[in-house]
Design a protein around this motif. Structure first.
Motif, short mmCIF file in Angstrom:
data_model
loop_
_atom_site.label_atom_id
_atom_site.label_comp_id
_atom_site.label_asym_id
_atom_site.label_seq_id
_atom_site.Cartn_x
_atom_site.Cartn_y
_atom_site.Cartn_z
N ASP A 98 -13.87 -44.19 18.37
CA ASP A 98 -12.48 -43.46 19.76
C ASP A 98 -11.34 -43.31 18.38
OD1 ASP A 98 -10.76 -42.64 20.89
OD2 ASP A 98 -10.29 -44.53 21.81
N GLY A 99 -10.72 -42.30 17.74
CA GLY A 99 -9.38 -42.73 16.66
C GLY A 99 -9.76 -42.95 15.00
N SER A 128 -12.75 -57.96 19.03
CA SER A 128 -11.22 -57.64 18.68
C SER A 128 -11.63 -57.91 17.49
CB SER A 128 -10.04 -58.03 18.80
OG SER A 128 -8.96 -57.06 18.51
N ASP A 157 -14.77 -44.52 23.74
CA ASP A 157 -13.58 -44.54 24.46
C ASP A 157 -13.59 -45.25 25.20
OD1 ASP A 157 -12.82 -42.27 23.04
OD2 ASP A 157 -13.71 -40.58 24.80
N THR A 202 -12.08 -48.26 24.34
CA THR A 202 -10.66 -48.65 23.97
C THR A 202 -9.95 -48.74 26.02
OG1 THR A 202 -10.65 -46.63 22.46
CG2 THR A 202 -8.39 -46.56 23.52
N GLU A 259 -6.93 -51.51 26.56
CA GLU A 259 -5.36 -51.20 26.97
C GLU A 259 -5.22 -51.73 27.88
OE1 GLU A 259 -4.69 -48.52 22.60
OE2 GLU A 259 -5.45 -46.92 24.77
N SER A 298 -2.92 -41.80 20.55
CA SER A 298 -3.32 -41.65 21.62
C SER A 298 -2.70 -40.50 21.78
CB SER A 298 -2.73 -42.78 22.52
OG SER A 298 -1.70 -42.92 22.37
N SER A 358 -3.17 -52.65 22.16
CA SER A 358 -3.30 -51.83 21.78
C SER A 358 -4.65 -51.62 20.63
CB SER A 358 -1.99 -50.99 20.41
OG SER A 358 -1.87 -52.14 19.25
N VAL A 359 -4.92 -50.37 20.84
CA VAL A 359 -6.75 -50.28 20.38
C VAL A 359 -6.42 -48.77 18.73
CG1 VAL A 359 -8.85 -50.09 20.42
CG2 VAL A 359 -7.69 -51.32 21.83
N ALA A 390 -12.03 -47.59 18.20
CA ALA A 390 -13.14 -48.49 18.46
C ALA A 390 -14.60 -47.93 18.37
CB ALA A 390 -13.30 -47.89 20.44
#
Length: 658
Positions: free
Chosen positions: A474-475, A444, A383, A386, A390, A498, A399-400, A403
Motif C-alpha cells: 500500500d502506498g 515500524s 491496506d 496502514t 493510522e 492517502s 502516519s504510514v 505498507a
C-alpha cells in the motif's frame, strides 16, 4: 512311437501353460510389499476449513475425516505405515494452544501417525515455545509419534558451548526421545525411517536458535549407520526440505540422487501436490499438498534385486462427503473450546464472530507466489496494516507512507460469504511476539527513497527465484518489465499518498514503512544475503539502524499490535453497504489499481531505457570478463606461437646435425 512323443509333448505343454501363470501368481503373492499413508504441512488444520480451489469456495480437510480414511485403510491392511513430514503446527487458531496443550502433536498421535519430523514453523514460538510444546506432549501421557531428525548438529553446538536456548531444546529432545532414525516392521518388511530438516527450511526460521548439518551429508551418514547396525528391507526418509520446478534447487531431488539407498522420500515444506511421484533411479518422492487437503496413499512392492517399485499411488481428497470420526472430532473440539477464553478474550473477539461479508473473488495463496502482478489479497492485507496503524493510539506519529505484505507471510485467502475471526487469523497465523502472545506484531521501520526503489527491484528481480519474497504494498507503486536485465527490471517507482497524489521518491529522504515482524527481519537480511550488493538497512525515525526488531514493534496502549488483528480491525471498519449490520468488502478490490504494473515489452528501447546503477555494474563486470577472456586467449596464442618458433628452430638444428 512318434505319436506318443507328440502326445507327451502336448500334455507337458498344457501342464506348463496352466502351471506357469499359477507360479507367477504365487511369486507375486509372496513378494514383500508395504502400504504407506502420509501427511505433511498440516499447519494446525485440525478442523475442516473453507478455501478457494479452482475459483470455487470449498470445504476441505479435517483430522476427523482423515481418521476415517485411515480407519478404512487399516481395516484392509492393519500393518499400513502412517507418516508425517513436519510443519504440523502454525496455521489456525488451534496453534495458540501450542505450548500449553501441544494440540497438533497429540492429534497426530491420535490419528495413529507413527513418525514425524520437525518443520521450520515448529520453531515459530522460539526455543521456549518448541521446548514447552514437546514437554507438554510427553506430560499428557497420550500416544505420540516418534520424532525423527538426523541433522541437528549437537556436536558443533556443544563444542561452541550451548546457549540457553539450545539447552532448552536439547532437554526437550531428550525428554521426548528424539532420534535420527527408527526401525519398524510392517507386513514382514523391516523399514528404517529417517527424519531430516532442509536448507530452505532452516533459512525460513527467524533467528534460528540451533545449528543444522548439511541434510544430504547427514542422511548419508545415517544410512551408513543403518547399513552397519540394522538388517532392513527398505529405507524411507520423512524430509522437511521440499521440491521445486528447478531440479537443480529441488532439495529432495538432490537428496534422492545423492543417496540412492533411499527407497521413498515423503517430501514436506514446499506444500507441493505431486499427482505422480518424482522418480530418480529407484527412489520415489511423494508429496500430498498442505493443510490436510489430501491424504497420501502409496503401495510399494520389493523387486528381486531388493529395490522397491510403486504398485499404486493416490492423493485422496479430504472432502465433506467423508464421514467424520466422532472420537477424533471430539478431541479437536476440546482443544478448540479453549481458544476464546484463553486467547481471543484479549482482543474482545470470539472465533465465530463475523467481521464482514465478502462478494469479491480474492486471489489464492498459490496465486500470490505464481502470478507476478498486483493481486487483491496482498493489496487488502497491506491496506489493513496502514489502516490499523493510522487509526490506533500508538503514542507517536501514526502516519504510514508504505505498507508491505510479502507472499510468504500470507497463509490463506478469503472465500465468499461471511469472514470470521477464525478466517482472518488463519490468513496470517505466524509467530509470537516478545510479549509471549501468539501472533507476530507489526513493525515500524524507515527506509530511504533509494532503498524503497530497491524494494521494488527485489520484487521484480529476486521474487521469480524466491516466490515468498513477492511483495504486495500500500502506498508504494512501481512498473517493471520482466524482459529487462536482472536488478534493472523496474522502470519507475513512486508513492501514492492517502489523497491519491503521486509523489516522486527522493533518494536520501526517510519514509515510514510498516510490515510484520517476520518480514522486517527478511528485509534486514537482504544486505547479508546479497553479500553487500543490495544495501537495505531498516532504521528508526532518526536514521539509526535497527539492531533488535522487537524494539521497532508497534504498540497500542502498551500492547503489541498483532498483524492478524490489524486485518480484523480493518474489516470491522469497512462500510456496511447493504445495511444488514455487517461491513462489506469494497467492490473496488475486484480490480487492480496500478500498484504493480507489468510492462511486457521486448522492444530494444524499452529494454535499455532508464538504466540504474546495477545495469552499469553488471555491464561493467561483463566487459571486464570479456577483456580477461580476450587477453587470456591472446596470451595463449602468443605463447603457442613462441613455442612453435622454438620447436621449429629445434627441428631445424636436428636436421642440420643429420
Amino acid at each position: 512311437m512318434k505319436k506318443k512323443i507328440i502326445a507327451f509333448g502336448l500334455g507337458l505343454f498344457m501342464l506348463l501353460a496352466v502351471a506357469i501363470p499359477q507360479m507367477n501368481i504365487w511369486a507375486d503373492e509372496t513378494a514383500k510389499s508395504v502400504d504407506i499413508m502420509f501427511l505433511h504441512d498440516t499447519h494446525s488444520h485440525l478442523n475442516a476449513f473453507d478455501t478457494i480451489e479452482d475459483g470455487k469456495t470449498v470445504t476441505l480437510g479435517g483430522f476427523s475425516r482423515i481418521k476415517t480414511l485411515m480407519n478404512e485403510q487399516m481395516a484392509e491392511n492393519p500393518d499400513t505405515l502412517l507418516l508425517d513430514a513436519g510443519d504440523f503446527s502454525m496455521g489456525t487458531l488451534i496453534q495458540v494452544m501450542y505450548e500449553e496443550e501441544a494440540s497438533e502433536l497429540r492429534m497426530l498421535g491420535q490419528l495413529g501417525i507413527e513418525a514425524t519430523t520437525l518443520g521450520n514453523h515448529e520453531f515459530d514460538y522460539k526455543a521456549q515455545g518448541i521446548s514447552n510444546m514437546m514437554n507438554t506432549a510427553v506430560a499428557s501421557g497420550d500416544t505420540l509419534p516418534e520424532m525423527l531428525l538426523c541433522n541437528m548438529d549437537w556436536e558443533a553446538m556443544k563444542e561452541a558451548g550451548l546457549t540457553e536456548d539450545q539447552q532448552l531444546i536439547l532437554s526437550a529432545f531428550e525428554n521426548y526421545g528424539v532420534r535420527d532414525y527408527m526401525v519398524i516392521e510392517k507386513s514382514g518388511v523391516k523399514i528404517a525411517i529417517i527424519g531430516v530438516f532442509g536448507k530452505d527450511a532452516e533459512a525460513c526460521v527467524a533467528q534460528c536458535p540451533v545449528i543444522f548439518e548439511d541434510p544430504v551429508e547427514a542422511v548419508k551418514e545415517t544410512v551408513a549407520e543403518i547399513e552397519a547396525n540394522e538388517d532392513v528391507d527398505m529405507m524411507v526418509c520423512i524430509s522437511h526440505s521440499g521440491t521445486s520446478d528447478n531440479e537443480e534447487n529441488s532439495e529432495d531431488e538432490i537428496l534422492a540422487k545423492a543417496v540412492p539407498e533411499l527407497d521413498l522420500i515423503i517430501s514436506g515444506h514446499t506444500h507441493t501436490k505431486l499427482d505422480e511421484p518424482i522418480v530418480h533411479g529407484t527412489t520415489y518422492i511423494a508429496s500430498c499438498a498442505e493443510y490436510g487437503k489430501y491424504l497420501g496413499d502409496i503401495s510399494m512392492v520389493q523387486n528381486a534385486d531388493g529395490s522397491w517399485s510403486m504398485e499404486s499411488y493416490e492423493l485422496i481428497p479430504v472432502t465433506t462427503d467423508i464421514v467424520q470420526d466422532e472420537e477424533t472430532q471430539k478431541s479437536v473440539d476440546y482443544f478448540m473450546s479453549m481458544v476464546d477464553t484463553k486467547y481471543l478474550s484479549r482482543f474482545d473477539l470470539t472465533k465465530d464472530q463475523v467481521l464482514c461479508t465478502n462478494e469479491v473473488a480474492f486471489a489464492t495463496v498459490k496465486d500470490l507466489s505464481s502470478l507476478h502482478t498486483e493481486l487483491n489479497l496482498g493489496s487488502f492485507i497491506a491496506d489493513a496494516y496502514t489502516y490499523a496503524v493510522e487509526n490506533s493510539n500508538t503514542g507517536d506519529d501514526n502516519s504510514v507512507m508504505v505498507a508491505v505484505a510479502p507472499a510468504g507471510t500470507i497463509r490463506d485467502t478469503y472465500s465468499l460469504g461471511n469472514i470470521t475471526v477464525e478466517n482472518v487469523f488463519n490468513s496470517f497465523s505466524l509467530g509470537i511476539g516478545e510479549d509471549g502472545v501468539p501472533g507476530y506484531p507489526l513493525i515500524s521501520v524507515y527506509l530511504t527513497g533509494e532503498e524503497l526503489k530497491l524494494v521494488a527491484e527485489i520484487d521484480a528481480s529476486v521474487s521469480p527465484l524466491m516466490s515468498s519474497a513477492r511483495l504486495y504494498t500500500d502506498g508504494l507503486y512501481w512498473h517493471y518489465n520482466p524482459n529487462r536485465m536482472i536488478l534493472n527490471k523496474v522502470t519507475e517507482t513512486y508513492i501514492i499518498d492517502s489523497a491519491g497524489n503521486r509523489i516522486e521518491l527522493e533518494d536520501d529522504k526517510l519514509y515510514r514503512v510498516v510490515t510484520d515482524f517476520y518480514s522486517s527481519q527478511m528485509l534486514g537480511g537482504v544486505t547479508d544475503m546479497s553479500f553487500g550488493l543490495l544495501s537495505l538497512v531498516p532504521k528508526f525515525a532518526d536514521g539509526t539502524p535497527i539492531e533488535r526488531y522487537e524494539d521497532a514493534a508497534i504498540k497500542v496502549d502498551g500492547k503489541e499490535l498483532k498483524a492478524w488483528y490489524a486485518i480484523a480491525q480493518y474489516m470491522m471498519s469497512l462500510e456496511d453497504t447493504d445495511a444488514d449490520g455487517v461491513p462489506n468488502i469494497p467492490a473496488s478490490y475486484a480490480k487492480a489499481d496500478g500498484r504493480k504494473v507489468v510492462e511486457n515489452s521486448k522492444d530494444l528501447k524499452d529494454l535499455l531505457s532508464n538504466p540504474n546503477k546495477f545495469f552499469f555494474m553488471i555491464v561493467g563486470i561483463v566487459v571486464v570478463l570479456l577483456v580477461v577472456i580476450v587477453v587470456a586467449v591472446w596470451g595463449v596464442r602468443k605463447i603457442s606461437r613462441k613455442f612453435g618458433v622454438i620447436t621449429k628452430i629445434k627441428n631445424l638444428l636436428k636436421s642440420n646435425k643429420k
